[in-house]
Design an enzyme around this catalytic site. Structure first.
Site, PDB file in Angstrom:
ATOM      1  N   HIS A 162      46.831  69.612  22.912  1.00 30.79           N
ATOM      2  CA  HIS A 162      46.150  69.261  21.251  1.00 30.79           C
ATOM      3  C   HIS A 162      47.214  68.385  20.872  1.00 30.79           C
ATOM      4  O   HIS A 162      46.612  67.939  19.696  1.00 30.79           O
ATOM      5  CB  HIS A 162      44.698  70.311  20.622  1.00 30.79           C
ATOM      6  CG  HIS A 162      43.687  70.939  21.185  1.00 30.79           C
ATOM      7  ND1 HIS A 162      42.556  70.380  20.466  1.00 30.79           N
ATOM      8  CD2 HIS A 162      43.808  71.645  22.392  1.00 30.79           C
ATOM      9  CE1 HIS A 162      42.072  71.642  21.624  1.00 30.79           C
ATOM     10  NE2 HIS A 162      42.420  72.010  22.366  1.00 30.79           N
ATOM     11  N   ASP A 370      50.268  63.131  14.488  1.00 30.71           N
ATOM     12  CA  ASP A 370      49.313  63.738  14.554  1.00 30.71           C
ATOM     13  C   ASP A 370      48.745  63.456  15.680  1.00 30.71           C
ATOM     14  O   ASP A 370      48.488  62.841  16.403  1.00 30.71           O
ATOM     15  CB  ASP A 370      48.191  63.730  13.737  1.00 30.71           C
ATOM     16  CG  ASP A 370      47.557  64.426  13.107  1.00 30.71           C
ATOM     17  OD1 ASP A 370      46.921  66.078  14.206  1.00 30.71           O
ATOM     18  OD2 ASP A 370      46.916  65.254  12.060  1.00 30.71           O
TER      19      ASP A 370
END
Ligand code: ADP
Ligand code: F6P
Length: 472
Positions: A162, A370
């Site tokens: 992720h 991110d």
């Protein structure tokens, strides 16, 4: 022990123990992108989720959540310190996020990482039916695919990261880099958020393990491991439905009144993490207040920063610095009953978050790095009337999919200020066109499309997809 044909393995279970107002222990959904992505997908599927329930000591027996069996893996106090807080969140996490904080390397942390990965692999081997599909998630468990393949060669194993996967010049710092790469290669399919990450991985495998690798396929002995980009998403329809519920509209109207009915509301929602660019954003906002481009009476900033990884030193320092800066800005620019920043550290339920998204004229999502950033996608999904502006960092995975956002480099303070002003001053036609395009993208590329593309690549029989209701 009842076994499942689909087992999701993630460090964290989708529920977390917390203390209710009456002192009793209650279970609530854990904040964080991984849970937000997988929870809606598995709901009402006879799957098992193997993970940690958030405390130390013996594993608690947990109720099923929306039909999904919860199987908790225990962590001792030492495992928590050396595996979760140590190797996962003070070595890998900063290293994978551009080393925006210095990664730490300790041999005892690596030992804990191996030990905990072995425990997760054994628990998963027990829970998986013969021939089951197992989907391992994220950087805490990079050794699990390899360990599980040794225990259960009959399984179909997927791994999804992720977070970003760093370029070779950063990853090469890791003392145990070869073992980590080999662990991931135990999977049949390795998914990343961005194709750049798959490229980084292929380069590293070729360099460190001397194995032939392209950005799509890696040959390990007699097995082919496929790799690729599968950008994770959200339940777009669910967020849109939530945002249009009458009680959520009422909450949003009440929130706006409680904020003093300003002309414009800027919102940020982050875990309290140094990757999220909170300090840079506060500095930009403070300079806009100082030079009078933004006035407290007209504009307020709501900063939600839910505490995260609270015993890790770098997170404690960040929280202190953020809170000092919020105090300074409010002291300098606020008035009685009119703070410049409304600062909230509580976890909110989904309806409250949707109400916040409805209230926000500008959503500022400006991480330094991110993997994806689901908050940005949730905001877009909630703006069903095509109003509002998304200010988005170029360094969030979401930027590749949402080019209509106001894109900024959060390291460039002047650029950040200009981006924020442009978002605040944009006209409704421009905003409407941008938001429509972003919403249309998220309706096509939602969480089900993500699962469909990943699981159809992993399980070519198609049976899993049909059961998940994710097939076309
Ligand atoms: P990360 O995975 O780094 O935490 P994301 O933006 O991808 O970042 O995901 C964060 C998720 O956590 C989102 O689904 C968001 O709605 C949720 N979340 C963030 N803050 C809160 C909060 N205060 N209360 C409840 N959920 C939150
Ligand atoms: O996205 C990265 C991640 O570690 C996810 O695995 C998790 O959803 C989120 O951040 C929250 O972190 P933690 O599980 O450490 O609270």
């Amino acid at each position: 022990m009842r076994q499942s044909s689909l087992v999701v393995v993630a460090n964290r279970l989708p529920i977390d123990d917390s203390v209710a107002p009456d002192g009793a222990c209650e279970w609530r959904r854990s904040p964080g992108g991984l849970v937000s992505a997988l929870h809606p997908l598995l709901r009402h599927t006879p799957a098992t989720w193997v993970g940690w329930a958030g405390g130390t000591g013996p594993a608690p027996a947990l109720p099923d959540v929306d039909g999904v069996r919860m199987h908790s893996v225990p962590l001792s106090a030492e495992d928590l310190r050396d595996h979760y807080e140590g190797f996962a969140n003070a070595t890998l996490w900063p290293l994978y996020h551009d080393s925006v904080e210095q990664p730490e390397y300790h041999r005892s942390w690596w030992e804990a990482y191996q030990r905990v990965n072995q425990r997760f692999a054994e628990a998963t081997a027990d829970m998986a039916e013969p021939g089951a599909v197992v989907w391992v998630q994220d950087y805490h468990l990079q050794l699990v695919p390899g360990l599980l393949r040794q225990l259960r060669p009959d399984l179909r194993i997927g791994f999804f990261l992720h977070v970003p996967f760093p370029p070779p010049e950063l990853f090469m710092q890791l003392p145990r880099r070869a073992e980590l790469l080999r662990g991931m290669l135990g999977a049949d399919l390795i998914g990343f958020q961005r194709s750049q990450a798959a490229h980084n991985f292929a380069q590293l495998v070729a360099k460190v393990l001397d194995v032939p690798a392209t950005d799509r396929r890696i040959t390990v002995g007699d097995r082919v491991v496929r790799i690729g980009a599968f950008p994770v998403s959200i339940d777009t329809v669910e967020m849109a439905a939530l945002a249009t519920r009458p009680d959520v509209a009422d909450r949003a109207a009440r929130l706006r009144r409680d904020l003093g009915s300003p002309e414009q509301v800027i919102l940020s929602v982050d875990r309290m993490d140094y990757t999220k660019g909170i300090e840079q954003r506060l500095k930009a906002y403070s300079e806009l207040l100082a030079n009078g481009h933004v006035k407290v009476r007209d504009t307020v900033l709501v900063q939600v920063a839910v505490p995260s990884r609270e015993r890790v030193g770098q997170y404690q320092i960040l929280r202190e610095r953020v809170e000092r800066e919020v105090g300074r800005i409010n002291g300098e620019y606020g008035r009685v009953g009119e703070p410049a920043i409304h600062y909230l550290t509580q976890p909110f339920d989904r309806a409250e978050l949707a109400a916040l998204y409805r209230v926000a004229d500008v959503m500022a999502v400006t991480p330094l790095r991110d993997g994806m950033n689901l908050v940005a996608k949730e905001y877009v999904a909630a703006r069903v009337d095509d109003t509002g502006a998304l200010l988005l960092s170029e360094f969030a995975g979401a930027a590749a999919e949402l080019p209509q956002a106001y894109l900024v480099n959060p390291h460039d303070l002047e650029g950040l200020k200009q981006g924020l002003l442009a978002a605040l001053r944009a006209g409704p036609d421009d905003l409407g066109a941008r938001m429509r395009a972003m919403r249309a993208h998220l309706h096509r590329h939602d969480i089900r499309a993500w699962a469909r593309s990943y699981l159809s690549a992993l399980d070519d029989s198609g049976s899993l997809l049909t059961r998940l209701g994710a097939a076309d």
